[in-house]
Scaffold this motif. Sequence first.
Motif, PDB file in Angstrom:
ATOM      1  N   VAL A 188      -9.748 -39.194 -54.504  1.00  0.00           N
ATOM      2  CA  VAL A 188      -9.359 -37.855 -54.040  1.00  0.00           C
ATOM      3  C   VAL A 188      -8.371 -37.207 -55.008  1.00  0.00           C
ATOM      4  CG1 VAL A 188      -8.097 -36.599 -52.232  1.00  0.00           C
ATOM      5  CG2 VAL A 188      -9.864 -38.269 -51.611  1.00  0.00           C
ATOM      6  N   LEU A 189      -7.381 -37.963 -55.448  1.00  0.00           N
ATOM      7  CA  LEU A 189      -6.391 -37.403 -56.376  1.00  0.00           C
ATOM      8  C   LEU A 189      -7.047 -36.998 -57.698  1.00  0.00           C
ATOM      9  CD1 LEU A 189      -3.398 -39.843 -55.732  1.00  0.00           C
ATOM     10  CD2 LEU A 189      -3.541 -37.433 -55.058  1.00  0.00           C
ATOM     11  N   PHE A 190      -7.996 -37.802 -58.168  1.00  0.00           N
ATOM     12  CA  PHE A 190      -8.668 -37.479 -59.431  1.00  0.00           C
ATOM     13  C   PHE A 190      -9.547 -36.241 -59.272  1.00  0.00           C
ATOM     14  CE2 PHE A 190     -11.965 -37.745 -62.658  1.00  0.00           C
ATOM     15  CZ  PHE A 190     -11.211 -37.986 -63.807  1.00  0.00           C
ATOM     16  N   THR A 191     -10.356 -36.210 -58.228  1.00  0.00           N
ATOM     17  CA  THR A 191     -11.257 -35.063 -58.058  1.00  0.00           C
ATOM     18  C   THR A 191     -10.472 -33.781 -57.765  1.00  0.00           C
ATOM     19  OG1 THR A 191     -11.602 -35.673 -55.720  1.00  0.00           O
ATOM     20  CG2 THR A 191     -13.246 -36.425 -57.320  1.00  0.00           C
ATOM     21  N   SER A 192      -9.319 -33.912 -57.119  1.00  0.00           N
ATOM     22  CA  SER A 192      -8.474 -32.733 -56.874  1.00  0.00           C
ATOM     23  C   SER A 192      -7.835 -32.244 -58.171  1.00  0.00           C
ATOM     24  CB  SER A 192      -7.392 -33.081 -55.856  1.00  0.00           C
ATOM     25  OG  SER A 192      -6.456 -32.033 -55.728  1.00  0.00           O
ATOM     26  N   GLU A 193      -7.354 -33.176 -58.976  1.00  0.00           N
ATOM     27  CA  GLU A 193      -6.693 -32.824 -60.242  1.00  0.00           C
ATOM     28  C   GLU A 193      -7.603 -31.991 -61.134  1.00  0.00           C
ATOM     29  OE1 GLU A 193      -3.620 -33.175 -63.327  1.00  0.00           O
ATOM     30  OE2 GLU A 193      -3.596 -33.515 -61.160  1.00  0.00           O
ATOM     31  N   PHE A 194      -8.910 -32.323 -61.144  1.00  0.00           N
ATOM     32  CA  PHE A 194      -9.845 -31.623 -62.038  1.00  0.00           C
ATOM     33  C   PHE A 194     -10.836 -30.734 -61.290  1.00  0.00           C
ATOM     34  CE2 PHE A 194      -8.302 -35.402 -64.238  1.00  0.00           C
ATOM     35  CZ  PHE A 194      -7.782 -34.806 -65.378  1.00  0.00           C
ATOM     36  N   ARG A 195     -10.550 -30.503 -60.000  1.00  0.00           N
ATOM     37  CA  ARG A 195     -11.358 -29.594 -59.165  1.00  0.00           C
ATOM     38  C   ARG A 195     -12.851 -29.909 -59.275  1.00  0.00           C
ATOM     39  NH1 ARG A 195      -7.565 -25.051 -61.150  1.00  0.00           N
ATOM     40  NH2 ARG A 195      -5.984 -25.048 -59.532  1.00  0.00           N
ATOM     41  N   LEU A 196     -13.182 -31.155 -59.001  1.00  0.00           N
ATOM     42  CA  LEU A 196     -14.555 -31.622 -59.182  1.00  0.00           C
ATOM     43  C   LEU A 196     -15.423 -31.485 -57.935  1.00  0.00           C
ATOM     44  CD1 LEU A 196     -13.808 -34.884 -61.228  1.00  0.00           C
ATOM     45  CD2 LEU A 196     -14.514 -32.651 -62.100  1.00  0.00           C
ATOM     46  N   ILE A 197     -14.807 -31.372 -56.759  1.00  0.00           N
ATOM     47  CA  ILE A 197     -15.577 -31.269 -55.518  1.00  0.00           C
ATOM     48  C   ILE A 197     -15.102 -30.058 -54.721  1.00  0.00           C
ATOM     49  CG2 ILE A 197     -16.296 -32.432 -53.387  1.00  0.00           C
ATOM     50  CD1 ILE A 197     -15.633 -35.093 -54.651  1.00  0.00           C
ATOM     51  N   GLU A 198     -16.045 -29.218 -54.293  1.00  0.00           N
ATOM     52  CA  GLU A 198     -15.694 -28.043 -53.501  1.00  0.00           C
ATOM     53  C   GLU A 198     -15.189 -28.473 -52.131  1.00  0.00           C
ATOM     54  OE1 GLU A 198     -18.804 -25.176 -53.311  1.00  0.00           O
ATOM     55  OE2 GLU A 198     -19.091 -25.127 -55.488  1.00  0.00           O
ATOM     56  N   LYS A 199     -14.260 -27.687 -51.605  1.00  0.00           N
ATOM     57  CA  LYS A 199     -13.594 -28.057 -50.352  1.00  0.00           C
ATOM     58  C   LYS A 199     -14.583 -28.301 -49.212  1.00  0.00           C
ATOM     59  CE  LYS A 199      -9.742 -26.765 -47.379  1.00  0.00           C
ATOM     60  NZ  LYS A 199      -8.718 -25.746 -47.045  1.00  0.00           N
ATOM     61  N   GLY A 200     -15.630 -27.483 -49.122  1.00  0.00           N
ATOM     62  CA  GLY A 200     -16.607 -27.632 -48.041  1.00  0.00           C
ATOM     63  C   GLY A 200     -17.283 -28.993 -48.043  1.00  0.00           C
ATOM     64  N   GLU A 201     -17.467 -29.559 -49.226  1.00  0.00           N
ATOM     65  CA  GLU A 201     -18.119 -30.867 -49.340  1.00  0.00           C
ATOM     66  C   GLU A 201     -17.237 -31.987 -48.775  1.00  0.00           C
ATOM     67  OE1 GLU A 201     -21.034 -32.035 -50.437  1.00  0.00           O
ATOM     68  OE2 GLU A 201     -21.919 -30.130 -50.999  1.00  0.00           O
ATOM     69  N   LEU A 202     -15.933 -31.741 -48.726  1.00  0.00           N
ATOM     70  CA  LEU A 202     -14.982 -32.762 -48.265  1.00  0.00           C
ATOM     71  C   LEU A 202     -14.803 -32.762 -46.747  1.00  0.00           C
ATOM     72  CD1 LEU A 202     -12.243 -32.117 -50.992  1.00  0.00           C
ATOM     73  CD2 LEU A 202     -13.890 -34.008 -50.968  1.00  0.00           C
ATOM     74  N   ALA A 203     -15.477 -31.844 -46.061  1.00  0.00           N
ATOM     75  CA  ALA A 203     -15.275 -31.658 -44.621  1.00  0.00           C
ATOM     76  C   ALA A 203     -15.402 -32.927 -43.778  1.00  0.00           C
ATOM     77  CB  ALA A 203     -16.233 -30.573 -44.103  1.00  0.00           C
ATOM     78  N   ASP A 207      -9.407 -34.459 -42.748  1.00  0.00           N
ATOM     79  CA  ASP A 207      -8.048 -34.860 -42.342  1.00  0.00           C
ATOM     80  C   ASP A 207      -7.488 -35.926 -43.272  1.00  0.00           C
ATOM     81  OD1 ASP A 207      -8.256 -33.091 -40.277  1.00  0.00           O
ATOM     82  OD2 ASP A 207      -8.571 -34.603 -38.721  1.00  0.00           O
ATOM     83  N   LEU A 208      -8.322 -36.892 -43.640  1.00  0.00           N
ATOM     84  CA  LEU A 208      -7.894 -37.958 -44.529  1.00  0.00           C
ATOM     85  C   LEU A 208      -7.565 -37.402 -45.917  1.00  0.00           C
ATOM     86  CD1 LEU A 208      -7.399 -40.957 -44.988  1.00  0.00           C
ATOM     87  CD2 LEU A 208      -9.855 -41.250 -45.394  1.00  0.00           C
ATOM     88  N   VAL A 209      -8.434 -36.510 -46.407  1.00  0.00           N
ATOM     89  CA  VAL A 209      -8.221 -35.897 -47.724  1.00  0.00           C
ATOM     90  C   VAL A 209      -6.908 -35.109 -47.732  1.00  0.00           C
ATOM     91  CG1 VAL A 209      -9.072 -34.139 -49.340  1.00  0.00           C
ATOM     92  CG2 VAL A 209     -10.663 -35.811 -48.353  1.00  0.00           C
ATOM     93  N   GLU A 210      -6.673 -34.337 -46.672  1.00  0.00           N
ATOM     94  CA  GLU A 210      -5.457 -33.525 -46.616  1.00  0.00           C
ATOM     95  C   GLU A 210      -4.204 -34.399 -46.559  1.00  0.00           C
ATOM     96  OE1 GLU A 210      -5.920 -30.757 -43.422  1.00  0.00           O
ATOM     97  OE2 GLU A 210      -7.296 -29.471 -44.559  1.00  0.00           O
ATOM     98  N   SER A 211      -4.287 -35.513 -45.851  1.00  0.00           N
ATOM     99  CA  SER A 211      -3.113 -36.399 -45.765  1.00  0.00           C
ATOM    100  C   SER A 211      -2.814 -37.026 -47.135  1.00  0.00           C
ATOM    101  CB  SER A 211      -3.351 -37.499 -44.719  1.00  0.00           C
ATOM    102  OG  SER A 211      -4.291 -38.452 -45.174  1.00  0.00           O
ATOM    103  N   ILE A 212      -3.849 -37.272 -47.923  1.00  0.00           N
ATOM    104  CA  ILE A 212      -3.664 -37.836 -49.263  1.00  0.00           C
ATOM    105  C   ILE A 212      -3.034 -36.799 -50.196  1.00  0.00           C
ATOM    106  CG2 ILE A 212      -4.901 -38.610 -51.348  1.00  0.00           C
ATOM    107  CD1 ILE A 212      -6.927 -39.975 -49.405  1.00  0.00           C
TER     108      ILE A 212
END
Length: 216
Positions: A188-203, A207-212
């Motif tokens: 999650v930290l890696f894909t967030s750092e480089f914006r590799l996954i659109e937010k909708g795909e993480l749905a 909650d887990l992604v947001e807590s990370i």
Amino acid sequence: MSLFGLGSRNQKTFRPKKSAPSGSKGAQLQKHIDATLGSGNLREAVRLPPGEDINEWLAVNTVDFFNQVNILYGTLTEFCTPVTCPTMSAGPKYEYRWADGVTIKKPIEVSAPKYVEYLMDWIEVQLDEESIFPQRLGAPFPSNFQDVVKTIFKRLFRVYAHIYHSHFQKIVSLKEEAHLNTCFKHFVLFTSEFRLIEKGELAPLQDLVESILQPK
């Protein structure tokens, strides 16, 4: 035991482990990853090292995350079967169908293990394709390289989503919960750092992604 080490019982990968791109650059970046992960600071570990090429960094990490998911899913192959998981789902709201745009152009419904098999085969083809993941030091990356990487990570996320929704209790009983959570946090930290996954795909794991991602 390393940060991402597993007990001897679980040294079974769904696919043979891939090596980082050959050449001194890939080896150097792999050493950097190993060193920063060893420090336990995942936020620091995902950042592009100063002076490094972003595509080289994405390439070596793509291989790394492919291997991590392989190992994790490999521990579940006897529990994730066409009978237990007839569809590739992530809870009741999310179901994934497979298409690779080449041999299977129209998305088809398949069992979870079949989806993961198709996915790992497809990723392996990308990783082995010299024109996409160049092995030679200094060889150019294709113009669509980051799009390919984004598709790989988007689909690897689906494996994590399926594991958390369908097999988490089994992970707990195998005493692999901490390992799964650490691997996913790194992902999650890696894909967030480089914006590799659109937010909708993480749905499915929002909650887990947001807590990370919450600043610590």
